[in-house]
Design an enzyme around this catalytic site. Structure first.
Site, PDB file in Angstrom:
ATOM      1  N   ARG A  51       0.826  -1.210   0.000  1.00 35.75           N
ATOM      2  CA  ARG A  51       0.000   0.000   0.000  1.00 35.75           C
ATOM      3  C   ARG A  51       0.859   1.258   0.000  1.00 35.75           C
ATOM      4  NH1 ARG A  51      -2.996  -3.047   3.826  1.00 35.75           N
ATOM      5  NH2 ARG A  51      -2.209  -1.791   5.579  1.00 35.75           N
ATOM      6  N   CYS A  63      -6.613 -18.120  15.718  1.00 38.37           N
ATOM      7  CA  CYS A  63      -7.511 -18.074  16.872  1.00 38.37           C
ATOM      8  C   CYS A  63      -8.824 -18.809  16.619  1.00 38.37           C
ATOM      9  CB  CYS A  63      -7.779 -16.619  17.255  1.00 38.37           C
ATOM     10  SG  CYS A  63      -6.280 -15.706  17.676  1.00 38.37           S
TER      11      CYS A  63
END
Length: 548
Positions: A24, A45
């Site tokens: 970016r 997770c």
């Protein structure tokens, strides 16, 4: 100009975040991302919830695929490619292609290490059998689910009571297995203190988990198609499937190979810009040693949120935008069936380790207005400085609204707020969501009153040391008192206290308690203004009973 060829080792949270931010910021840079496994940018997770069929589609575990990331960000993504050596003098790495078996060299201007951490596997006999698993990545998870599908195990044992241990225990139960959890410490969930973990232990047993505390696995025996875990106490636990969730340690193999400095905690030493001892090599994520935001000491705190932030910071620094990492405070949360356990900042164990002066307080408040159906208790333990009231840590257990309260307290710690500031917070209120005095406000009121001397307190672990110089007074109703009380306590209900005040000895300290502490506070204020020496039991009978 800043460097134009950046190599990134590790393609999960920190590495993928670094790569995306670099692109970016610079459309022209050459970015190569190496991942030794088959997958990148996956949801670590979420892995236990795939085992429990909460997440049913395995594709949902992939935040991004190698092909998708390569296309979107124009990044050279190389999976099954393990960096096995760093030559910092030549500024090149040696890469092993696990598909072809070929090794090759790749040069760099800047190198970013995000190798993560490795599961801890103790050296005990029998630990390497096919029914003993760890849960660290996608292949680990698929091995567990494939084993369950193939062999239909009936009994499971989880060794380790941290985040992954609790999540795996829950999800294995959801799969219909009979689950035991073995933990060497005297409590589960190391980030919280014993007095808060004490709420978790009976809940786990209530849900059907066999809990073995202060005990460790000594040997895993496999006989006659049965697996037996022999514990240090001599007890034996039968299991068809075993999950090791003892913890992780930083993967510093490459860092040591490159002669980078390793910190006292065992993680890669980095400065505030996340540079290693080699200025052309950065390191992030679970492998690095960070500064503990609260106490300022080195720590290893493996969490996905900080890893992602560190990736962004490293990318900025590589692109010439000075950006510093201010430390990790360890904000974390876990769901265990209908219970939610959360913490942020330092616990008592850490504060004592670094001799940081603190005061603690306990509050048990309704999660929302009591007259609106469905309210549960939000139990908050607050740790704050004894001089200025600055918040050092918080631990919360409840079923509803725990996440938003821990986020408020995490923000308060990051902003350097005090318990007095918690009193002033204007938090959203409507009967389904909170009370006019939110549990966070209540925690602030109680803590501030303690600091100001308006509310002297005694704690659950001091009650057993009382002498004949103190009298314990239970100000709950007679019915409550009859259901259980602290041994030796007198029962004088709050609403009768003024009429019966002459029954109390003025030459002794009065120890007051009620259910959660509020009526005890009111009683303490009455007695203090009538010349008595008084202390109220912080957290009330709820905290006393659960810890005893």
């Amino acid at each position: 100009m800043y460097p134009k060829k950046i190599l990134i080792v590790g393609g999960v949270a920190g590495g993928a975040s670094t790569a995306a931010r670099l692109r970016r910021m610079d459309e022209e840079a050459e970015i190569v991302l190496f991942e030794r496994g088959e997958y990148i940018s996956f949801a670590n997770c979420g892995l236990p919830y795939y085992v429990g069929d909460i997440i049913k589609d395995r594709e949902a575990l992939f935040v991004q695929t190698p092909q998708g990331m390569s296309r979107r960000f124009n990044i050279d993504v190389r999976v099954n490619s393990e960096v096995i050596h760093i030559d910092s003098y030549k500024k090149q790495v040696e890469v092993l292609d696990h598909v072809t078996g070929i090794t090759y060299d790749e040069s760099y201007d800047r190198l970013v290490l995000s190798p993560g951490a490795n599961p801890i596997k103790p050296s005990i006999p029998g630990i390497d059998r096919e029914n003993v698993f760890v849960v660290r990545n996608i292949p680990d998870t698929f091995r567990i689910t494939n084993y369950i599908q193939r062999y239909s195990p009936k009994k499971a044992a989880v060794i380790g009571g941290g985040f992954i241990g609790l999540e795996m225990a829950e999800n294995l139960m959801l799969k219909g297995l009979d689950v035991s959890l073995i933990e060497m410490a005297n409590q589960v969930m190391p980030p919280i203190d014993y007095d808060m973990a004490a709420f978790v232990h009976p809940y786990m047993k209530q849900k059907g988990i066999r809990l073995y505390l202060s005990d460790g696995a000594q040997e895993i025996k496999h006989n006659n198609n049965k697996t037996i875990i022999k514990l240090r106490s001599g007890e034996q636990v039968e299991a068809d499937l075993i999950v090791l969730a003892i913890g992780v340690k930083p993967d510093v193999t490459l860092a040591k190979d490159a002669a980078l400095e390793i910190g006292p905690t065992g993680g890669i030493r980095v400065d505030k810009y996340l540079r290693t001892s080699d200025p052309d090599i950065y390191a992030i994520g679970d492998a690095v040693e960070v500064m503990d935001f609260v106490n300022g000491h080195p720590a290893v705190i493996p969490l996905a949120g900080p890893a992602n932030k560190q990736g962004r910071i490293v990318a900025n620094n590589i692109c010439g935008i000075e950006d510093a990492y201010d430390g990790t405070q360890g904000t974390s949360i876990v769901k265990l069936f209908d219970m939610v356990i959360a913490s942020t900042g330092n616990n008592e164990k850490i504060l004592k380790k670094y001799d940081i002066p603190y005061i603690r307080s306990y509050t048990h408040s309704p999660s929302h207005a009591g007259y609106y159906p469905g309210a549960g208790l939000v139990s908050i333990k607050l740790l704050f400085r004894s001089d200025d009231g600055r918040i050092l840590g918080a631990q919360i257990i409840g079923s509803d609204g725990v996440d938003k309260r821990i986020d408020v307290l995490s923000t308060a710690i990051r902003a350097g707020l005090t318990v007095y500031d918690l009193e002033e917070l204007e938090l959203a209120y409507a009967p389904p969501f909170s009370s006019a005095k939110d549990p966070v406000n209540m925690a602030g009121y109680v803590a501030a009153n303690i600091l100001k001397g308006d509310h002297p307190v005694i704690y659950w672990d001091e009650i057993d040391d009382l002498t004949d110089e103190q009298v314990i007074v239970d100000v709950r109703t007679g019915a409550e008192y009859g259901q259980g009380a602290i041994p030796g306590a007198w029962n004088i209900p709050l609403d009768t206290l003024r009429d019966r005040i002459d029954e109390l000895p003025r030459d002794k300290e009065i120890i007051i308690y009620c259910r959660v502490g509020l009526r005890g506070y009111l009683a303490a204020r009455i007695l203090m203004q009538n010349g008595f020496k008084v202390r109220n039991l912080s957290g009330g009978y709820i905290t006393y009973k659960i810890t005893h």
